[in-house]
Design an enzyme around this catalytic site. Structure first.
Site, PDB file in Angstrom:
ATOM      1  N   GLU A 254       0.869  -1.220   0.016  1.00 24.40           N
ATOM      2  CA  GLU A 254      -0.084   0.072  -0.011  1.00 24.40           C
ATOM      3  C   GLU A 254       0.968   1.358   0.046  1.00 24.40           C
ATOM      4  O   GLU A 254       1.777   1.535   0.751  1.00 24.40           O
ATOM      5  CB  GLU A 254      -0.932   0.009   1.219  1.00 24.40           C
ATOM      6  CG  GLU A 254      -1.859   1.144   1.451  1.00 24.40           C
ATOM      7  CD  GLU A 254      -2.604   1.434   0.153  1.00 24.40           C
ATOM      8  OE1 GLU A 254      -3.289   0.384  -0.284  1.00 24.40           O
ATOM      9  OE2 GLU A 254      -2.978   2.372  -0.403  1.00 24.40           O
ATOM     10  N   THR A 296      -5.501   1.774  -5.730  1.00 24.63           N
ATOM     11  CA  THR A 296      -5.377   0.328  -5.607  1.00 24.63           C
ATOM     12  C   THR A 296      -5.852  -0.717  -6.402  1.00 24.63           C
ATOM     13  O   THR A 296      -5.348  -1.421  -7.108  1.00 24.63           O
ATOM     14  CB  THR A 296      -5.862  -0.329  -4.178  1.00 24.63           C
ATOM     15  OG1 THR A 296      -5.425   0.342  -2.984  1.00 24.63           O
ATOM     16  CG2 THR A 296      -4.945  -1.539  -3.706  1.00 24.63           C
ATOM     17  N   HIS A 411      -1.425   3.342   4.794  1.00 27.76           N
ATOM     18  CA  HIS A 411      -2.529   4.225   3.828  1.00 27.76           C
ATOM     19  C   HIS A 411      -2.794   5.782   4.430  1.00 27.76           C
ATOM     20  O   HIS A 411      -2.640   5.845   5.701  1.00 27.76           O
ATOM     21  CB  HIS A 411      -3.910   3.317   3.791  1.00 27.76           C
ATOM     22  CG  HIS A 411      -4.761   3.961   2.823  1.00 27.76           C
ATOM     23  ND1 HIS A 411      -5.471   5.117   2.956  1.00 27.76           N
ATOM     24  CD2 HIS A 411      -5.288   3.486   1.592  1.00 27.76           C
ATOM     25  CE1 HIS A 411      -6.217   5.142   1.926  1.00 27.76           C
ATOM     26  NE2 HIS A 411      -6.165   4.109   1.150  1.00 27.76           N
ATOM     27  N   ASP A 470       1.395   0.042  -5.053  1.00 30.81           N
ATOM     28  CA  ASP A 470       0.286   0.349  -5.739  1.00 30.81           C
ATOM     29  C   ASP A 470       0.303   1.613  -6.284  1.00 30.81           C
ATOM     30  O   ASP A 470      -0.383   1.559  -7.482  1.00 30.81           O
ATOM     31  CB  ASP A 470      -1.109  -0.188  -4.930  1.00 30.81           C
ATOM     32  CG  ASP A 470      -1.335   0.641  -3.751  1.00 30.81           C
ATOM     33  OD1 ASP A 470      -0.266   1.368  -3.513  1.00 30.81           O
ATOM     34  OD2 ASP A 470      -2.289   0.561  -3.389  1.00 30.81           O
ATOM     35  N   HIS A 471       0.561   2.652  -5.637  1.00 23.67           N
ATOM     36  CA  HIS A 471       0.402   3.855  -6.193  1.00 23.67           C
ATOM     37  C   HIS A 471       1.299   4.886  -5.206  1.00 23.67           C
ATOM     38  O   HIS A 471       1.705   4.415  -4.187  1.00 23.67           O
ATOM     39  CB  HIS A 471      -1.121   4.449  -6.140  1.00 23.67           C
ATOM     40  CG  HIS A 471      -1.758   4.116  -5.155  1.00 23.67           C
ATOM     41  ND1 HIS A 471      -1.745   4.866  -3.821  1.00 23.67           N
ATOM     42  CD2 HIS A 471      -2.471   3.090  -4.901  1.00 23.67           C
ATOM     43  CE1 HIS A 471      -2.499   4.206  -2.975  1.00 23.67           C
ATOM     44  NE2 HIS A 471      -3.100   3.121  -3.469  1.00 23.67           N
TER      45      HIS A 471
HETATM   46  C1  GP9 Z   1      -8.941  -0.503   0.666  1.00 24.24           C
HETATM   47  C2  GP9 Z   1      -7.492  -0.279  -0.070  1.00 24.24           C
HETATM   48  C3  GP9 Z   1      -7.049   1.079   0.004  1.00 24.24           C
HETATM   49  O1  GP9 Z   1      -9.249  -1.712   0.400  1.00 24.24           O
HETATM   50  O2  GP9 Z   1      -7.449  -0.918  -1.237  1.00 24.24           O
HETATM   51  O3  GP9 Z   1      -7.790   1.744  -1.009  1.00 24.24           O
HETATM   52  P1  GP9 Z   1      -6.839   3.025  -1.792  1.00 24.24           P
HETATM   53  O4  GP9 Z   1      -7.687   4.230  -1.206  1.00 24.24           O
HETATM   54  O5  GP9 Z   1      -5.503   2.778  -1.591  1.00 24.24           O
HETATM   55  O6  GP9 Z   1      -7.328   2.887  -3.280  1.00 24.24           O
HETATM   56 MN    MN Z   2      -3.880   1.760  -2.155  1.00 31.54          MN
END
Ligand code: GP9
Ligand code: MN
Length: 624
Positions: A254, A296, A411, A470-471
């Site tokens: 994340e 994500t 996050h 992921d980002h």
């Molecule tokens: C929540 C996770 C986080 O299930 O995928 O979300 P994001 O905001 O990073 O897309």
């Molecule tokens: Mn994410």
């Protein structure tokens, strides 16, 4: 005249009140919706009102008493059925009804006989107010007597309903910014705009994609196939199949950006584990995320399908009914047990539905984990217990398996428990950036434990372990603090380079090395499948194997920026990587066309649901 209005509105008021309270009571008793603060409770309370007022308000247009009464009765009944259908559905799926799900026959296969099980005797109470309403209409107490309403009063009624709708939307925007444009969670949608408005929203969203789908006939495929054929990068002979038959453990880390790798804050290493693991892995140091608003889920989409996400909205929500040739399906065909693991609400990013379209056999969601106050922080379950319990699940899986795991602790807003603080915060004015280092460090620790447990369980030796970011975690709103950290101005060039995310592939017995090819998440599918010895020549994909000699150094961002071996295209300028300054645009031109072609083709495939016409086994010829 005054009396007239009161008489009529009173009847409507009764019907509105009944439905409104019933909906609110249903929220509280039949759906598990976590309410975290008073504002959320207020929103929940008012959110059914505007729709109910508008729907029942139509009765004010009727001239005859009979028609009006019938309309009110039928509408109340229909909305009750809709509400009750959601209740029954929720009992079974723990989710709200959404159109694509209704059309996904496999879901109803599951539902089948069990649906009767979900009816309870006390459900009669959902209809109790209707009986009362029917009696009122029958007995005709004085306040239901019928007179026509003046135009002005009617207008006042509708304006009030619309004002309530806007009040609701305004409060929802305060509570969850970008909720409607990004559409990230069905539960949040219902919580904020109400179950009825949510259904309208769902219908609009789905009809838009159905219309685009209906217009497509597969003829667009020829050009796209020519492109992907020419774009195909032949696997690297030395590496093709080096991980054949191994489990694939893919971890979406994340919000982790590449700049934290091999880097320090206050003199302390931020990611000691990943730094070491990168040395033992194929480590791609020019790898970019290519996500849009779907964050994500966009990263998951890119990785699974080797297609780009959409420029607005989350493709996981807008096109979950499409046909996909995902990595999961390919692995499934090759004997893998495919599953996804994420200790969050399963409807988040519409995963419960999209994962079925992507062909995952199993989704281990929050209900499959032991989650409590103690092992949660910020968005939910902490990474250490999540990964720990995931290994327990893996131990029971048939091998080879493909498990995709999504971490969560790192996050935004990067809150953490004091006991999990392994390094000091950064020292800028910006708390978000300061905390980020601490939560990244925590996730790094979680990954270390994870690998230790995989070793202890014996799974490690038989698995290819892949980590990807992921980002971004730190958005452009934090450029000031970032420039303090980096010690240089965050120009559009630097900002683009900050979109690099880690990507490392660990295969037991394969020596670690750094791979400098420029690429992005769209390239993950062919890269990994080739390592696992699975051909992708006949797959309709836009990415390339990053280990192939034919790989073109290019990472296209969803917003039109791109990166090549020597240049970065951002802010309408072509930046030289060496000088980090803008240079002649002509250097970026060759890649510019390719970048937009790829994005266009990807959009065409998604909007037209073109993969339904594509048969990979028929030598790259459309199926119809
Ligand atoms: C929540 C996770 C986080 O299930 O995928 O979300 P994001 O905001 O990073 O897309
Ligand atoms: Mn994410």
């Amino acid at each position: 005249m005054k009396g007239t209005l009161r008489n009529n509105v009173t009847l409507i008021a009764v019907a509105v009140l009944f439905l409104w309270l019933k909906t609110y009571i249903t929220y509280k008793t039949s759906f598990h919706m976590d309410i975290e603060n008073t504002l959320q409770e207020i929103i929940l309370f008012i959110n059914p009102l505007s729709f109910i007022m508008l729907a029942l308000g139509i009765s004010l247009l009727f001239k005859s008493e009979k028609a009006r009464n019938r309309y009110i009765m039928i509408t109340s009944f229909a909305l009750t059925i809709l509400l009750y259908a959601n209740v029954v559905f929720y009992r079974f799926f723990n989710d709200f009804i959404t159109l694509p799900l209704l059309f996904q026959t496999s879901n109803f296969g599951d539902l089948g006989n069990s649906v009767t099980e979900e009816f309870k005797w006390y459900d009669i109470f959902y209809f109790a107010d209707l009986i009362l309403l029917a009696i009122i209409l029958k007995v005709k107490p004085k306040f239901v007597s019928f007179h026509s309403v003046t135009k002005t009063n009617r207008r006042a009624y509708f304006l009030t309903a619309i004002a309530i709708l806007f009040l609701n939307l305004g409060l929802a925007e305060i509570e969850r910014p970008q909720l409607l444009t990004r559409t990230f969670d069905r539960e949040m949608l219902v919580k904020n705009i109400g179950t009825f408005n949510y259904h309208i929203y769902d219908i609009v969203l789905q009809s838009k994609s159905s219309a685009q789908r209906a217009l497509a006939d597969g003829s667009e495929l020829a050009d796209i196939e020519n492109y992907t054929d020419a774009n195909y990068a032949k696997p690297n002979d030395d590496l093709f199949g080096v991980a054949k038959g191994k489990n694939l453990i893919l971890v979406s880390v994340e919000s982790t950006q590449e700049f934290v790798i091999n880097n320090k804050v206050n003199g302390q290493e931020i990611t000691p584990f990943m730094n070491q693991f990168a040395k033992e892995s194929l480590y791609f140091n020019n790898f970019y995320h290519q996500t849009g608003q779907g964050k994500t889920s966009d990263a998951e989409f890119l990785v699974e399908n080797s297609l780009y996400p959409l420029s607005r909205g989350a493709v996981f929500f807008t096109h979950s009914g499409n046909k996909f040739n995902s990595m999961a399906k390919s692995l499934d065909e090759n004997g893998y047990y495919t599953n996804a693991m994420h200790a969050n609400n399963k409807s988040f990013w519409n995963r419960d539905i999209m994962y079925k379209s992507l062909g995952y056999e199993r989704f281990y969601e929050v209900g499959d984990y032991d989650v409590n106050e103690e092992n949660s922080v910020n968005w939910g379950m902490k990474d250490i217990p999540f990964l720990e319990q995931s290994v327990e699940h893996m131990k029971d899986m048939p091998q080879p398996f493909y498990s995709k795991l999504l971490t969560l602790t790192n996050h935004h807003p990067f809150y953490y428990d004091e006991e999990d603080k392994l390094i000091d915060e950064f020292t800028s004015q910006d708390g978000t950036v300061n905390r980020y280092f601490v939560t990244v460090r925590y996730t790094d620790e979680a990954l270390k434990h994870f690998v230790e447990q995989l070793k202890a369980s014996g799974l490690y030796e038989n698995s290819m372990i892949v980590l990807y970011g992921d980002h971004y975690g730190i958005s452009e709103n934090h450029d000031k603090a970032m420039s303090e950290y980096l010690g240089k101005e965050v120009t559009p060039f630097v900002s683009t380079q900050l979109q690099k995310v880690p990507f490392m592939v660990h295969i037991p017995g394969v020596e670690g090395r750094v791979i400098e090819s420029v690429g992005g998440q769209v390239d993950v599918r062919p890269t990994l499948l080739h390592l696992l010895g699975i051909n992708t020549k006949d797959d309709l994909q836009l990415g390339q194997d990053l280990l192939s000699a034919d790989h073109e150094n290019l990472a296209v961002f969803r917003d039109g920026r791109f990166v090549t071996k020597d240049y970065v295209y951002a802010d309408n300028k072509c930046w030289d990587k060496n000088t980090e300054q803008p240079t002649d645009k002509k250097y970026c031109e060759p890649a510019m066309e390719k970048a937009s072609t790829e994005l266009n083709y990807s959009d065409q495939i998604i909007y037209g649901d073109l993969l339904r016409f594509y048969d990979p086994n028929s030598a790259k010829k459309p199926a119809q």
